[in-house]
Motif scaffolding. Structure first.
Motif, mmCIF file in Angstrom:
data_model
loop_
_atom_site.group_PDB
_atom_site.id
_atom_site.type_symbol
_atom_site.label_atom_id
_atom_site.label_comp_id
_atom_site.label_asym_id
_atom_site.label_seq_id
_atom_site.Cartn_x
_atom_site.Cartn_y
_atom_site.Cartn_z
ATOM 1 N N ALA A 160 0.818 -1.210 0.000
ATOM 2 C CA ALA A 160 0.000 0.000 0.000
ATOM 3 C C ALA A 160 0.849 1.256 0.000
ATOM 4 O O ALA A 160 1.989 1.261 0.482
ATOM 5 C CB ALA A 160 -0.924 0.009 1.212
ATOM 6 N N VAL A 161 0.275 2.324 -0.554
ATOM 7 C CA VAL A 161 0.870 3.656 -0.500
ATOM 8 C C VAL A 161 -0.234 4.627 -0.084
ATOM 9 O O VAL A 161 -1.316 4.625 -0.680
ATOM 10 C CB VAL A 161 1.459 4.076 -1.859
ATOM 11 N N SER B 248 3.192 -0.987 3.967
ATOM 12 C CA SER B 248 2.764 0.253 3.324
ATOM 13 C C SER B 248 3.813 1.341 3.467
ATOM 14 O O SER B 248 4.653 1.326 4.377
ATOM 15 C CB SER B 248 1.451 0.743 3.937
ATOM 16 N N ARG B 249 3.748 2.261 2.547
ATOM 17 C CA ARG B 249 4.521 3.499 2.615
ATOM 18 C C ARG B 249 3.519 4.618 2.880
ATOM 19 O O ARG B 249 2.571 4.825 2.116
ATOM 20 C CB ARG B 249 5.272 3.741 1.310
ATOM 21 N N VAL B 250 3.727 5.327 3.998
ATOM 22 C CA VAL B 250 2.776 6.352 4.437
ATOM 23 C C VAL B 250 3.479 7.696 4.526
ATOM 24 O O VAL B 250 4.583 7.803 5.083
ATOM 25 C CB VAL B 250 2.173 5.979 5.808
ATOM 26 N N ASP C 69 7.843 3.477 6.490
ATOM 27 C CA ASP C 69 7.227 2.155 6.425
ATOM 28 C C ASP C 69 6.239 2.022 7.589
ATOM 29 O O ASP C 69 6.571 2.393 8.722
ATOM 30 C CB ASP C 69 8.272 1.045 6.563
ATOM 31 N N GLU C 70 5.058 1.503 7.297
ATOM 32 C CA GLU C 70 4.084 1.265 8.365
ATOM 33 C C GLU C 70 3.281 0.014 8.053
ATOM 34 O O GLU C 70 3.027 -0.293 6.883
ATOM 35 C CB GLU C 70 3.127 2.447 8.518
ATOM 36 N N PRO C 71 2.864 -0.717 9.103
ATOM 37 C CA PRO C 71 1.928 -1.819 8.879
ATOM 38 C C PRO C 71 0.506 -1.281 8.795
ATOM 39 O O PRO C 71 0.114 -0.427 9.591
ATOM 40 C CB PRO C 71 2.106 -2.684 10.134
ATOM 41 N N LEU C 72 -0.263 -1.742 7.817
ATOM 42 C CA LEU C 72 -1.689 -1.420 7.748
ATOM 43 C C LEU C 72 -2.452 -2.671 8.170
ATOM 44 O O LEU C 72 -2.445 -3.684 7.453
ATOM 45 C CB LEU C 72 -2.093 -1.006 6.332
#
Length: 308
Positions: A32-33, A155-157, A166-169
């Motif tokens: 995800a982005v 994901s990249r947020v 970087d983050e977990p969704l």
């Protein structure tokens, strides 16, 4: 490469992504982005083309519901009301075998159109981050699986300060899926009063008409409900497009009622209706509760296959 968000060069971005040669490595995964200010994340996934002329389709699916629908359609192509991922709301980067690059906007029930300036700016941010992920995948093939132990998507947020992290969704449960089929009582009564021919069979289908569209600023796709009798004569031919307010699902939910009305106009209830699509089967099955015909699934139908 410095990314100019005011005049994003989608072609250069697409070619840089293609030049990495890691499509095979990222094809099995979704990531995800989420740019700053967007309501929902965009889920990036790769579909290989048939090399005539499309090489790669890089999809940026809008939001969790679209991702859930996409995954379920990939598992079961007859799930829900989308005939293909191309009907789902998303931005699509297309790279051809001749290394031509185009960016399209897709919406359910509408003909894809080339992205406008605003959509290009959004896509450029997503593609730039996707390019970065692809660069990292070259040395870390398992990067997209980084957060799977936490039931989350990599994901990249974009943070409030404009920096990307970087983050977990966390993956939410999909919303319950239901279909509502309504039949008009007076039309049901009229159908029950018609002659019933137990020896007659018809082939029936509903599908998009390739290359056919409405004449509007934003053209809608045209769907055809069609049926042939035993002699190969077209006895039902109705065309429809989505209602912008009710959407594509409603178009499919009206299928049983449209078939019922068409049979009343035809003047005879056949003993059997044959279909090739499990989706068509499911949406017209409620008619079997009202009329005595047999509904059957087939891998191939002589007249439907010939004319679609």
């Amino acid at each position: 490469m410095i990314l100019d968000m005011e005049k994003p060069d989608i072609e250069k971005l697409g070619l840089k992504m293609d030049a990495l040669g890691v499509w095979d490595e990222i094809e099995p995964f979704n990531f995800a982005v989420k740019p700053k200010g967007t309501v929902f994340p965009y889920f990036c996934t790769v579909l290989k083309g048939d090399n005539a002329p499309v090489k790669i389709r890089f999809l940026m699916l809008e939001g969790w519901q679209t991702l859930h629908d996409y995954v379920r359609v990939r598992i079961d192509r007859n799930f829900g009301y989308y005939s293909s991922p191309m009907e789902m709301p998303h931005l699509e980067l297309v790279v051809t075998v001749n290394r031509e690059v185009k960016l399209f906007r897709h919406d359910a029930g509408y003909i894809p159109v080339e992205a406008n300036e605003k959509q290009c700016k959004l896509a450029a941010k997503i593609l730039w981050e996707a390019y970065g992920v692809m660069l990292r995948v070259e040395s870390d093939r398992m990067l997209p699986l980084k957060y799977t132990d936490n039931r989350a998507i990599f994901s990249r947020v974009e943070a409030s300060d404009g920096k990307w992290v970087d983050e977990p969704l966390i993956i939410p449960n999909p919303a319950p899926y239901t279909e509502t089929i309504k039949l008009q009582k007076d039309v049901v009564k009229a159908a029950k009063d018609l002659p019933f021919d137990s020896n007659a069979a018809i082939e029936l289908d509903m599908h998009i008409l390739p290359g056919v569209m409405t004449k509007e600023l934003r053209p809608r796709a045209v769907y055809e409900l069609v049926a042939y009798n035993d002699a190969g004569e077209k006895i039902i031919s109705k065309c429809a497009s989505v209602n912008p307010e009710s959407g594509l699902k409603a178009l499919w939910e009206m299928l049983a009622g449209e078939v019922l009305s068409a049979l009343v106009q035809y003047g005879t209830i056949p003993g059997q209706i044959k279909v090739m699509s499990a989706r068509v089967f499911r949406f017209i099955r409620p008619l079997c509760m009202e009329l005595m015909f047999k509904l059957s699934m087939h891998d191939k139908l002589r007249y439907i296959a010939k004319n679609t």
